[in-house]
Design a protein around this motif. Structure first.
Motif, PDB file in Angstrom:
ATOM      1  N   SER A 152      36.488 -32.882  38.668  1.00 18.39           N
ATOM      2  CA  SER A 152      36.884 -31.823  39.610  1.00 18.39           C
ATOM      3  C   SER A 152      38.328 -31.492  39.247  1.00 18.39           C
ATOM      4  O   SER A 152      38.597 -31.195  38.078  1.00 18.39           O
ATOM      5  N   ASP A 153      39.258 -31.559  40.192  1.00 16.38           N
ATOM      6  CA  ASP A 153      40.595 -31.061  39.869  1.00 16.38           C
ATOM      7  C   ASP A 153      41.623 -32.140  39.558  1.00 16.38           C
ATOM      8  O   ASP A 153      42.817 -31.890  39.599  1.00 16.38           O
ATOM      9  N   GLY A 154      41.163 -33.348  39.216  1.00 17.21           N
ATOM     10  CA  GLY A 154      42.091 -34.381  38.752  1.00 17.21           C
ATOM     11  C   GLY A 154      42.323 -34.242  37.253  1.00 17.21           C
ATOM     12  O   GLY A 154      41.773 -33.344  36.616  1.00 17.21           O
ATOM     13  N   CYS A 214      44.298 -39.553  44.733  1.00 15.76           N
ATOM     14  CA  CYS A 214      44.992 -39.351  43.456  1.00 15.76           C
ATOM     15  C   CYS A 214      44.279 -38.304  42.609  1.00 15.76           C
ATOM     16  O   CYS A 214      43.070 -38.380  42.402  1.00 15.76           O
ATOM     17  N   HIS A 215      45.048 -37.329  42.117  1.00 18.20           N
ATOM     18  CA  HIS A 215      44.522 -36.299  41.209  1.00 18.20           C
ATOM     19  C   HIS A 215      45.097 -36.499  39.805  1.00 18.20           C
ATOM     20  O   HIS A 215      45.190 -35.541  39.030  1.00 18.20           O
ATOM     21  N   GLY A 216      45.485 -37.724  39.471  1.00 15.03           N
ATOM     22  CA  GLY A 216      46.090 -37.964  38.154  1.00 15.03           C
ATOM     23  C   GLY A 216      47.436 -37.273  38.079  1.00 15.03           C
ATOM     24  O   GLY A 216      48.229 -37.323  39.016  1.00 15.03           O
ATOM     25  N   LEU A 236      39.575 -40.890  45.248  1.00 14.23           N
ATOM     26  CA  LEU A 236      40.113 -40.670  43.900  1.00 14.23           C
ATOM     27  C   LEU A 236      39.372 -39.534  43.201  1.00 14.23           C
ATOM     28  O   LEU A 236      38.169 -39.346  43.413  1.00 14.23           O
ATOM     29  N   HIS A 237      40.095 -38.812  42.344  1.00 16.75           N
ATOM     30  CA  HIS A 237      39.512 -37.681  41.603  1.00 16.75           C
ATOM     31  C   HIS A 237      39.650 -37.889  40.095  1.00 16.75           C
ATOM     32  O   HIS A 237      40.568 -38.569  39.639  1.00 16.75           O
ATOM     33  N   THR A 238      38.721 -37.270  39.347  1.00 13.85           N
ATOM     34  CA  THR A 238      38.836 -37.238  37.876  1.00 13.85           C
ATOM     35  C   THR A 238      38.870 -35.771  37.425  1.00 13.85           C
ATOM     36  O   THR A 238      38.830 -34.863  38.259  1.00 13.85           O
ATOM     37  N   SER A 291      47.975 -34.063  37.966  1.00 11.63           N
ATOM     38  CA  SER A 291      47.924 -32.633  38.269  1.00 11.63           C
ATOM     39  C   SER A 291      48.969 -32.211  39.293  1.00 11.63           C
ATOM     40  O   SER A 291      49.318 -31.049  39.368  1.00 11.63           O
ATOM     41  N   LYS A 292      49.452 -33.132  40.098  1.00 11.64           N
ATOM     42  CA  LYS A 292      50.501 -32.752  41.043  1.00 11.64           C
ATOM     43  C   LYS A 292      51.764 -33.564  40.769  1.00 11.64           C
ATOM     44  O   LYS A 292      52.438 -34.030  41.685  1.00 11.64           O
ATOM     45  N   GLY A 293      52.047 -33.768  39.494  1.00 10.50           N
ATOM     46  CA  GLY A 293      53.225 -34.565  39.146  1.00 10.50           C
ATOM     47  C   GLY A 293      52.842 -36.013  38.990  1.00 10.50           C
ATOM     48  O   GLY A 293      52.038 -36.363  38.136  1.00 10.50           O
TER      49      GLY A 293
HETATM   50 FE    FE Z   1      41.708 -31.684  45.066  1.00 11.58          FE
END
Ligand code: FE
Ligand code: AMP
Ligand code: FE
Ligand code: ZN
Length: 289
Positions: free
Chosen positions: A12-14, A242-244, A7-9, A246-248
């Motif tokens: 970084s890029d989330g 999961c990037h939140g 998982l990302h926040t 950021s990719k839809g």
């Molecule tokens: Fe990423």
């Protein structure tokens, strides 16, 4: 009872804040999560306390950018000691390289009449570990592209005019670094990086696990990686990456890892820690100081 170990926040890029991530875990019925931001552990303490407040188990993690035989390969690290000095200094090196890369990419974009500034990108990113998605967002905000996809397609992806290679650590070096910080090293999304041949070789370098379940793996790919992990005696992990927003649509909830795999991961980690305690001489040899 399930886990999501990738998982990302927005550190970084989330796009999720630590609190939003912990709440999303609750909403999706996840009992355990790990944070694996790219090349940073900045948000681990924050996500841990957000999880504690919601009775969600939390594992410290990070996704390290590495390479093997010229191919990009992401290594997930779990249970690392966030205070390990060598680990911290190597993360600082990644982060400085990422910030310099933003400046280089923006300079290239400026040549192509995309008039954004690196300081705008770094301000929007507002974290130590910025990446191309932050640049793409500023391009969209400035009206230079209609979507993040367009920014990548026209300028940012490999073989496009503003592409700049990323700093990567060699995979064996990254595995050693993770072990030195008391962590377990896991190859992320092998189905995306197409690194199947590298996996047995990395086992001889000390690799601990394989991310068999991932939101971009087909069912067949997942089954193939489970068989490979069993044959190579690797731990099995999984996560949504999961990037939140950021990719839809957020992908959290798309991968639900049964807790038995987390128990095996914890047991392997505890075993390694006990072995290191029992033979401190050896842990000095492996650089555990
Ligand atoms: Fe990423
Ligand atoms: P970087 O770390 O700078 O190399 O950027 C990699 C990140 O960009 C990864 O999280 C990718 O998933 C993301 N990315 C790649 N292509 C796209 C795209 N077309 N739209 C949005 N994000 C993308
Ligand atoms: Fe990745
Ligand atoms: Zn990831």
């Amino acid at each position: 009872m399930f886990a999501d170990l990738h998982l990302h926040t927005h550190y970084s890029d989330g796009t999720y804040t630590p609190d939003e991530l912990a709440q999303a875990a609750v909403n999706h019925g996840l009992q355990t999560i790990a944070l694996t931001d790219h090349d940073t552990v900045e948000a681990c303490d924050l996500v841990r306390s957000s999880c504690q407040a919601r009775h969600v188990e939390f594992i410290d993690g990070v996704e390290l950018t590495s390479e093997y035989n010229g191919h990009e390969l992401h290594l997930l690290a779990y249970f690392i000691d966030l205070h390990n000095k060598h680990f911290q200094s190597e993360l600082a090196r990644f982060q400085e390289a990422r910030q310099n890369r933003v400046r280089e990419i923006v300079a290239r974009l400026n040549h192509f009449n995309v008039g954004i500034s690196a300081s705008d990108v770094l301000a929007l990113a507002n974290c130590k570990s910025p990446g191309r998605p932050h640049i793409a967002r500023v391009m969209v905000q400035g009206g230079y592209c209609k979507s993040l996809d367009e920014a990548f397609e026209r300028f940012l992806k490999k073989h496009r005019p503003a592409w700049v290679p990323k700093y990567k650590m060699s995979a064996p070096q990254a595995i050693d670094l993770i072990h030195e910080a008391g962590g377990l090293a896991v190859v992320a999304h092998p189905g995306i990086n197409h690194c199947d041949d590298a996996i047995p070789e990395l086992v001889t370098e000390g690799l601990d696990g394989l991310e068999c379940f991932h939101s971009k793996h087909t069912r067949d790919a997942s089954q193939r990686y489970v068989r490979m992990a069993d044959e190579l005696n690797l731990l099995i992990t999984g996560g949504s990456d999961c990037h939140g927003m950021s990719k839809g649509k957020p992908t959290i909830g798309q991968v639900k890892l049964p807790l038995v795999y987390v128990e095996r991961l914890c047991a392997r980690h505890a075993g390694k820690m006990n072995a290191a305690k029992a033979s401190p001489a050896e842990s000095t040899v492996t650089g555990n100081h």
